[in-house]
Design a protein around this motif. Structure first.
Motif, PDB file in Angstrom:
ATOM      1  N   ASP A 181       0.852  -1.184   0.000  1.00 31.10           N
ATOM      2  CA  ASP A 181       0.000   0.000   0.000  1.00 31.10           C
ATOM      3  C   ASP A 181       0.887   1.233   0.000  1.00 31.10           C
ATOM      4  O   ASP A 181       1.057   1.906   1.016  1.00 31.10           O
ATOM      5  CB  ASP A 181      -0.933  -0.030   1.213  1.00 31.10           C
ATOM      6  CG  ASP A 181      -2.035   0.999   1.115  1.00 31.10           C
ATOM      7  OD1 ASP A 181      -2.174   1.607   0.034  1.00 31.10           O
ATOM      8  OD2 ASP A 181      -2.758   1.201   2.108  1.00 31.10           O
ATOM      9  N   ILE A 182       1.462   1.511  -1.162  1.00 32.96           N
ATOM     10  CA  ILE A 182       2.389   2.634  -1.316  1.00 32.96           C
ATOM     11  C   ILE A 182       1.574   3.855  -1.736  1.00 32.96           C
ATOM     12  O   ILE A 182       0.889   3.824  -2.759  1.00 32.96           O
ATOM     13  CB  ILE A 182       3.466   2.299  -2.359  1.00 32.96           C
ATOM     14  CG1 ILE A 182       4.256   1.055  -1.906  1.00 32.96           C
ATOM     15  CG2 ILE A 182       4.390   3.479  -2.598  1.00 32.96           C
ATOM     16  CD1 ILE A 182       5.226   0.521  -2.942  1.00 32.96           C
ATOM     17  N   PRO A 183       1.608   4.929  -0.963  1.00 37.95           N
ATOM     18  CA  PRO A 183       0.717   6.067  -1.237  1.00 37.95           C
ATOM     19  C   PRO A 183       0.939   6.717  -2.599  1.00 37.95           C
ATOM     20  O   PRO A 183      -0.019   7.106  -3.265  1.00 37.95           O
ATOM     21  CB  PRO A 183       1.030   7.054  -0.109  1.00 37.95           C
ATOM     22  CG  PRO A 183       1.669   6.233   0.961  1.00 37.95           C
ATOM     23  CD  PRO A 183       2.384   5.123   0.273  1.00 37.95           C
ATOM     24  N   VAL A 184       2.206   6.860  -2.999  1.00 36.42           N
ATOM     25  CA  VAL A 184       2.510   7.538  -4.258  1.00 36.42           C
ATOM     26  C   VAL A 184       3.522   6.703  -5.035  1.00 36.42           C
ATOM     27  O   VAL A 184       4.563   6.323  -4.494  1.00 36.42           O
ATOM     28  CB  VAL A 184       3.082   8.957  -4.017  1.00 36.42           C
ATOM     29  CG1 VAL A 184       3.404   9.626  -5.350  1.00 36.42           C
ATOM     30  CG2 VAL A 184       2.099   9.802  -3.215  1.00 36.42           C
ATOM     31  N   ALA A 185       3.189   6.407  -6.293  1.00 37.68           N
ATOM     32  CA  ALA A 185       4.098   5.644  -7.157  1.00 37.68           C
ATOM     33  C   ALA A 185       4.222   6.354  -8.494  1.00 37.68           C
ATOM     34  O   ALA A 185       3.236   6.884  -9.026  1.00 37.68           O
ATOM     35  CB  ALA A 185       3.583   4.227  -7.352  1.00 37.68           C
ATOM     36  N   TYR A 186       5.418   6.351  -9.005  1.00 37.55           N
ATOM     37  CA  TYR A 186       5.705   7.001 -10.288  1.00 37.55           C
ATOM     38  C   TYR A 186       6.374   5.989 -11.200  1.00 37.55           C
ATOM     39  O   TYR A 186       7.332   5.323 -10.803  1.00 37.55           O
ATOM     40  CB  TYR A 186       6.634   8.199 -10.073  1.00 37.55           C
ATOM     41  CG  TYR A 186       7.151   8.829 -11.352  1.00 37.55           C
ATOM     42  CD1 TYR A 186       6.482   9.894 -11.941  1.00 37.55           C
ATOM     43  CD2 TYR A 186       8.302   8.348 -11.969  1.00 37.55           C
ATOM     44  CE1 TYR A 186       6.947  10.479 -13.117  1.00 37.55           C
ATOM     45  CE2 TYR A 186       8.784   8.918 -13.145  1.00 37.55           C
ATOM     46  CZ  TYR A 186       8.100   9.976 -13.719  1.00 37.55           C
ATOM     47  OH  TYR A 186       8.559  10.540 -14.882  1.00 37.55           O
ATOM     48  N   GLY A 187       5.874   5.864 -12.418  1.00 42.53           N
ATOM     49  CA  GLY A 187       6.484   4.957 -13.381  1.00 42.53           C
ATOM     50  C   GLY A 187       6.711   5.641 -14.707  1.00 42.53           C
ATOM     51  O   GLY A 187       5.811   6.301 -15.241  1.00 42.53           O
ATOM     52  N   SER A 188       7.908   5.508 -15.231  1.00 42.08           N
ATOM     53  CA  SER A 188       8.212   6.031 -16.564  1.00 42.08           C
ATOM     54  C   SER A 188       8.919   4.937 -17.348  1.00 42.08           C
ATOM     55  O   SER A 188       9.388   3.948 -16.781  1.00 42.08           O
ATOM     56  CB  SER A 188       9.090   7.285 -16.483  1.00 42.08           C
ATOM     57  OG  SER A 188      10.322   6.990 -15.839  1.00 42.08           O
TER      58      SER A 188
END
Length: 786
Positions: A349-356
């Motif tokens: 349960d990771i609040p903020v995730a960024y993927g590029s």
């Protein structure tokens, strides 16, 4: 329930007797009168222009019937199909190819010409008589270098090797990282390599084609996972109506995703059969298989993770560099974007995730789906990220997992990536695995061995994967599944499935579903698949979807027939259909069990009787298509224990425990078999396997002398258990298990090796040489200077 208690029973696979006694039919067993054989001339260069091709000598060779190059196919055979072309460049043709190279070759093994001859040996010998004038060009095999502005270009007209990029704004993730550090937390970073793999099924690819000019019908026998898709796209490639193309898939000696494709050879064999008027066969040899059948993985992942001092992950940032190879195959361009990035949060349960992501062409064989298809890469990077946090904070990796798991009461749960998970209980799986392996005792044993100078490591992998691919709108075309169920006059049940099982055991599980619902012996059920002329339209076997989607289609079709049979039985028993029940193969009236008719009697009445009630059509047959509401998300925890020999660098697996949750288990024996095979492939990547090219694009791992795979003798007994968390998205409650072992195993072994060495991370594969060098470097500072 007597004979009906079949679902959930560990029944042996019904397919196995014909397979283990040599009675099965594979593509190479197909022999037709007047058959010709095809051999393929392949590029010896990683990158080169084709100045000219001279085929005259080959055409004059004994037994040669025809020689074809790209010029012969021009305007006749279309490009290799791509399921979902991405903008901006792929939609404009970047990475697309015809069955034979035209103008230049872009990887070692690129097909240049084919010979059709009376014998396989004659065809192969004639290849040596074809003269090709190549102009070698600089090659690029490193995807990060390929993305640079000064890199050699595979497709000059586009001015870049980067086919597509996904680069969302970083404002939110940057803020989370800054706040976490300002509050005393940590940010850890790691570059990870998920190396290129060769799927290496026991049976290499093979194709036979026969064209009958009288009715213009083309029959293809192919070792494929997707008979209907192959028929549909091949018809388009060859300019034929679909009804004139029939695809038959006999036994498949392993697919693992590499046979989820339409390859150049299928169109070439079909073209040759149409041109010569004779059947044509091509069987891939092992060196061809290692060189030109799709490869898997080949990702470089840049991972950053922020966490509090207590171990709570606050943010995850991932950049993926995905190596496409030289051309696109069916799903090549979407593996990283559609299957890695949506799953980067794993079980947490990771609040903020960024993927590029950057997807890049290189002078290597095309990549595509290999057991797990983007999900192993996601599980690897997030499991390694959790271990990095644990290592940086000095915490036990199990504790960090427990802190961050999505809780059971949170499901269905929308992850920070936007992916919605159906159901799960991740903590229960981890706790069960820890109990089975005696986790605390293992840690105590590890401390003792370290005190003795020995290297012992414990690795954990709490994985989740997306399965049951098929919901509406997920891909540009429908990924539904189908089943036609017929009950004949004797009471035997025939199931025609659009799915195409090739070793997973659905001939058994689909029969279990029908036998269980009808209350009849499983011997009365026959499952038929793999022939596009006899089975309803289906989308094939991949993505752990066959039982969740195809099995549900079978279940729904059976329900329809049950209701019709109840109406017929009610007429025979002079009762209301609402009062009729089916149990143990008998239709009886509620409250009067002695008033009954058998399943076979109702089947006979439906097929023979001319006194059926009004509104009831004769016969017992129905076709059902099923499109799931959403995907399913199986999960589990694997724990691996390794010991490393300091003198040789060899990694020995000493224990391996796996607790998997695939929802309701239709056949526990088959589930265990899938997990066993998956673990072996995951361990193979971690310890042994890796496709290697030199800087000129020459393949260095072209035989099994160079490409190593695990042996049974190198593996410990696997200790398996499970939890059961059904999905709400299909009536069977099943999720999928075909890829679970592979997805879980690699990070478990990686965690164990890093733990043994006391390092935050080590890149795969953990070959003895690599590990030995690391050990030497660790020991070097304490050695006296010479």
């Amino acid at each position: 329930m007597g004979i009906a208690a079949l679902v959930g029973t560990p029944i042996k696979r019904r397919e196995d007797p014909r397979l283990i006694t040599g009675q099965a039919t594979y593509v190479d067993d197909i022999k037709l009168p007047g058959m010709l054989y095809m051999a393929v001339l392949r590029s010896p260069y990683g990158h080169a222009r084709i100045r000219s091709i001279n085929t005259e000598a080959a055409k004059q060779a004994p037994g040669v019937v025809a020689v074809y190059t790209a010029q012969d196919l021009k305007g006749v055979v279309g490009n290799i199909p791509v399921a979902a072309p991405l903008p901006p460049h792929i939609t404009n043709g970047m990475g697309r190819r015809g069955p034979l190279a035209e103008g230049k070759v872009r990887f070692y093994g690129d097909p240049v010409a084919v010979v059709i001859a009376e014998s396989r040996y004659g065809a192969r010998d004639a290849l040596d008589l074809i003269e090709v004038d190549y102009e070698p060009l600089p090659a690029v095999v490193d995807p990060e270098k390929a993305a640079q502005p000064d890199a050699p270009l595979l497709y000059e007209e586009f001015g870049t090797n980067v086919a597509a990029s996904v680069r969302p704004p970083t404002d939110e993730i940057d803020r989370v990282f800054a706040e976490t550090q300002a509050n005393g937390g940590i940010v850890v970073k790691q570059r990870m390599v998920n190396q290129r793999l060769a799927p290496s099924p026991m049976e290499t690819r093979g194709v036979v084609a026969e064209f009958r000019k009288a009715d213009r019908t083309l029959t293809i026998w192919s070792s494929s996972q997707i008979p209907h898709l192959l028929r549909n796209y091949l018809a388009e490639q060859l300019g034929l109506p679909q009804h004139q193309v029939r695809v038959i898939v006999p036994e498949v000696g392993g697919g693992f995703g590499c046979k989820l494709n339409i390859y150049p050879e299928e169109a070439l064999v079909a073209f040759a059969a149409m041109k010569t008027g004779r059947p044509v066969k091509w069987i891939e040899d092992r060196s061809e298989n290692l060189a030109v059948t799709i490869h898997g993985r080949d990702q470089i992942d840049y991972v950053e993770v922020a966490a509090t001092r207590e171990g709570k992950i606050t943010g995850l940032k991932v950049h993926v560099v995905s190596d496409l190879g030289a051309y696109l195959q069916f799903f090549t361009d979407v593996i990283a974007i559609a299957f890695t990035l949506p799953m980067i949060c794993g079980c947490y349960d990771i609040p903020v995730a960024y993927g590029s992501c950057d997807i890049v062409f290189t002078n290597k064989a095309p990549t595509d789906a290999y057991r797990g298809a983007g999900r192993p890469e996601a599980a690897y990077l997030v499991e390694r990220a959790v271990d990095l946090v644990a290592h940086a904070l000095g915490k036990d990796p199990a504790e960090v997992r427990m802190i961050n798991f999505v809780k059971p009461e949170q499901f269905p749960h929308k992850m920070a990536t936007g992916t919605v998970y159906d159901s799960g209980n991740y903590q229960a799986a981890l706790e069960k695995a820890m109990q089975l392996i005696g986790y605390q005792q293992l840690r105590a044993e590890q401390a003792q061995k370290r005190a003795q100078g020995k290297l012992m490591g414990i690795g954990l992998s709490s994985y989740v994967e997306i399965c049951g691919i098929g919901p509406k709108g997920l891909t540009p075309f429908g990924l539904y599944e189908s089943a036609r169920v017929r009950v004949d006059q004797s009471g035997d049940v025939l199931i025609y499935t659009g799915a195409s099982p090739h070793g997973q055991g659905e001939e058994t599980t689909f029969a279990q579903i029908a036998a269980d619902e009808f209350g009849i012996p499983i011997e009365r059920v026959l499952v038929i698949h793999g022939d596009t002329d006899s089975t309803p339209e289906g989308r094939g076997t991949y993505g752990s979807r066959t039982t969740a989607v195809g099995g549900t289609a079978v279940y729904n079709a059976v329900q329809k027939l049950k209701e019709k049979m109840k109406q017929i039985a009610a007429h025979m028993l002079e009762a209301s259909p609402a009062d009729v029940t089916l149990e143990d193969g008998k239709f009886s009236v509620a409250g009067a069990p002695q008033k009954a008719v058998t399943f076979a009697e109702v089947a006979a009445a439906a097929n023979f009787s001319n006194t059926l009630p009004p509104g009831i059509e004769p016969g017992l047959e129905t076709t059902v298509f099923f499109e799931p509401e959403a995907c399913t998300f199986p999960f589990g925890t694997h724990i691996c224990v390794v010991e490393i020999d300091k003198d040789t660098g060899e990694v020995h697996l000493t224990r391996y425990v796996a607790v998997d949750d695939c929802g309701r288990q239709l056949n526990p024996l088959l589930v265990a078999g899938q997990i066993h095979g998956g673990i072996v492939q995951g361990v193979g990547q971690a310890l042994f396997e890796g496709v290697v090219y030199d800087e000129n694009g020459q393949l260095l791992t072209s035989t099994f002398m160079d490409y190593a795979m695990p042996l049974a003798s190198e593996l410990p007994p696997f200790e398996l258990d499970h939890t059961v968390t059904p999905t709400p998205y299909n009536p069977l409650g099943v999720k999928g298990v075909g890829e679970a072992g592979t997805i879980a195993a690699t990070p478990a072994v990686a965690g164990a090796v890093a733990d043994a060495l006391g390092l935050p991370h080590v890149d795969m594969p953990f070959t003895p040489e690599r590990i030995w060098r690391i050990i030497q470097q660790q020991q070097a500072p304490s050695q006296p200077q010479a």
